[in-house]
Design a protein around this motif. Structure first.
Motif, short mmCIF file in Angstrom:
data_model
loop_
_atom_site.label_atom_id
_atom_site.label_comp_id
_atom_site.label_asym_id
_atom_site.label_seq_id
_atom_site.Cartn_x
_atom_site.Cartn_y
_atom_site.Cartn_z
N UNK A 235 0.83 -1.20 0.00
CA UNK A 235 0.00 0.00 0.00
C UNK A 235 0.87 1.25 0.00
N UNK A 236 1.96 1.22 0.78
CA UNK A 236 2.86 2.38 0.79
C UNK A 236 3.63 2.55 -0.50
N UNK A 237 3.93 1.45 -1.17
CA UNK A 237 4.69 1.52 -2.42
C UNK A 237 3.79 1.90 -3.60
N UNK A 238 2.51 1.58 -3.52
CA UNK A 238 1.62 1.70 -4.68
C UNK A 238 1.57 3.11 -5.29
N UNK A 239 1.46 4.22 -4.51
CA UNK A 239 1.38 5.53 -5.17
C UNK A 239 2.55 5.80 -6.11
N UNK A 240 3.75 5.39 -5.72
CA UNK A 240 4.93 5.64 -6.56
C UNK A 240 4.94 4.69 -7.77
N UNK A 241 4.49 3.46 -7.55
CA UNK A 241 4.40 2.51 -8.66
C UNK A 241 3.34 2.95 -9.67
N UNK A 242 2.19 3.43 -9.17
CA UNK A 242 1.13 3.89 -10.07
C UNK A 242 1.57 5.12 -10.86
N UNK A 243 2.30 6.02 -10.21
CA UNK A 243 2.80 7.19 -10.93
C UNK A 243 3.73 6.77 -12.06
N UNK A 244 4.60 5.83 -11.80
CA UNK A 244 5.52 5.36 -12.83
C UNK A 244 4.79 4.67 -13.97
N UNK A 245 3.77 3.87 -13.64
CA UNK A 245 3.02 3.17 -14.67
C UNK A 245 2.22 4.13 -15.55
#
Length: 430
Positions: free
Chosen positions: A142-152
């Motif tokens: 959950x903590x990693x997801x915002x940065x992963x979603x931004x990259x995707x």
């Protein structure tokens, strides 16, 4: 004498009679209809009137839906196929589904990226929404997801999102290390570390590692844009609203009046005015030549708007708590931060769930207002490129009905989840 004695003794049954079936009017569908639809004469009249309304609605809409055309290249071809019959031209959805969902500029070869980010959203939200039933280790994703979603979604190198993630981790470590010296010192230390991480991300972010095709914010559109604005703004407005609600009740006059002025000013200004400010006025306060992403500007304004309303909702939850809860925290020797985190806020947030969900649902629907500042969200795509084309000019019900269906599914799902969460947290009388 024995016969006389036998006649004076009452007969006692030693076996049970078989159960009789209940009356037909007291079981099954008949009982339900009698109880819920025809309990009284007024209820019966209202039921019959509702049945008539439903019948006329279905009689008018079902032929239009069932006779709909799904394979055509233009509205003229739809009308030729229908040849005067009643039917919807749903071929516009088959022809323009990609524009409705992703906009007309997002690269078609990269549709898998926002689709994957959307699916991962459920994985990231699950440990927060169903915290009782899922392991806490899932919160790491959950903590990693915002940065992963931004990259995707936006693409580019993975280095800037990774540096920002490490910056947030370092800021949290600094906050915990300085917490013993005071809450204010810990906050300033954490913010300082985060600012350094942002500067580093901007300076060395051009390193080419796991690079995806970069997509500019102006190329975002369709329902993707609504989901980005709704998800990000709701996620940011809740913690900011909590901080504003606590600041408004603070004993420090400067903090209190800053929060009061912000809340009252934002609540007194229409959202569409703030969007025009984000689109036009905000650029005048920036140095010449500075580029400030439009989506970021809109996110700032919508988040500020929603935060003011959520702050008042949470303030109502805080006011609903009895004074004894605050005194109990003081009797345990807890400081302000501990009392709020462990005793006050959990109860206040539980009380505030209906109001928070109401603001969140309204905010998600209000994301369609960005179409008035030339952002092609779902409604903007319908009003702009699709209806402006000669192929589909005149198709209204099918397009706006599809938009209404998408928003209804999301808002209804949020509403049902909030009701389930209220039942899960309703432990007062168990």
């Amino acid at each position: 004498m024995s016969d006389t004695h036998a006649e004076s003794v009452a007969y006692v049954r030693d076996t049970m009679l078989p159960e009789s079936p209940p009356p037909a009017a007291e079981t099954g569908v008949t009982k339900w209809m009698k109880k819920n639809l025809f309990a009284t004469i007024p209820n019966s009249v209202l039921t019959l009137a509702a049945i008539l309304v439903i019948y006329f609605l279905l009689a008018a809409t079902l032929p239009w839906i069932l006779n709909g055309i799904w394979n055509a290249t233009s509205i003229r071809e739809c009308r030729e196929i229908l040849d005067g019959a009643t039917g919807g031209c749903f071929a516009v959805l088959s022809d323009r589904w990609n524009q409705l969902l992703f906009g007309f500029k997002y690269p078609s070869t990269e549709y898998w990226r926002p689709a994957l980010a959307f699916l991962l959203l459920f994985v990231a939200a699950a440990p927060v929404m169903f915290f009782k039933y899922l392991p806490r280790q899932m919160l790491l994703f959950t903590g990693v997801y915002p940065f992963l979603a931004f990259w995707l979604i936006w693409g580019g190198s993975i280095v800037p999102p990774l540096l920002l993630l490490l910056g947030f981790v370092a800021a949290y470590v600094a906050f915990k290390a300085l917490e013993k010296r005071g809450f204010g010192v810990a906050v300033l230390g954490g913010l300082g570390v985060l600012v350094v991480a942002i500067i580093l991300a901007g300076s060395i972010g051009k390193i080419e590692v796991l690079r995806l095709e970069q997509v500019q914010s102006r190329d975002m559109g369709g329902f993707l844009l609504n989901m980005i604005l709704g998800t990000v703004c709701v996620s940011l407005s809740i913690p900011i609203g909590i901080a504003l609600a606590l600041g408004r009740q603070s004993d420090m006059p400067i903090i209190k009046w800053i929060c009061v002025v912000f809340i009252e000013f934002i609540r007194g200004v229409p959202l569409i005015t703030l969007l025009f400010v984000a689109n036009v006025v905000l650029a005048y306060f920036l140095p010449p030549g500075t580029t400030f992403d439009l989506i970021v500007r809109v996110i700032i304004m919508i988040t500020a708007f929603a935060s003011a309303y959520i702050a008042e909702v949470i303030r109502g939850g805080l006011a609903a708590l009895p004074r004894g809860q605050y005194e109990a925290a003081d009797s345990l020797g807890l400081d302000y931060a501990q009392a709020m985190r462990l005793i006050i806020l959990p109860q206040a947030l539980k009380i505030s769930i209906p109001g928070i969900v109401n603001v969140a649902v309204g905010l998600f629907k209000d994301t369609t207002l960005v179409s008035v500042i030339s952002m092609f969200d779902l409604v903007g795509m319908i009003r702009g490129p699709i209806l402006a084309s000669t192929d589909w000019n005149g198709v209204y019900w099918e397009l706006f009905g599809f938009a209404a269906l998408l928003f209804f599914v999301v808002c209804y799902g949020v509403s049902q989840y909030s009701q389930w969460l209220e039942r899960e947290l309703n432990t007062d009388h168990r």
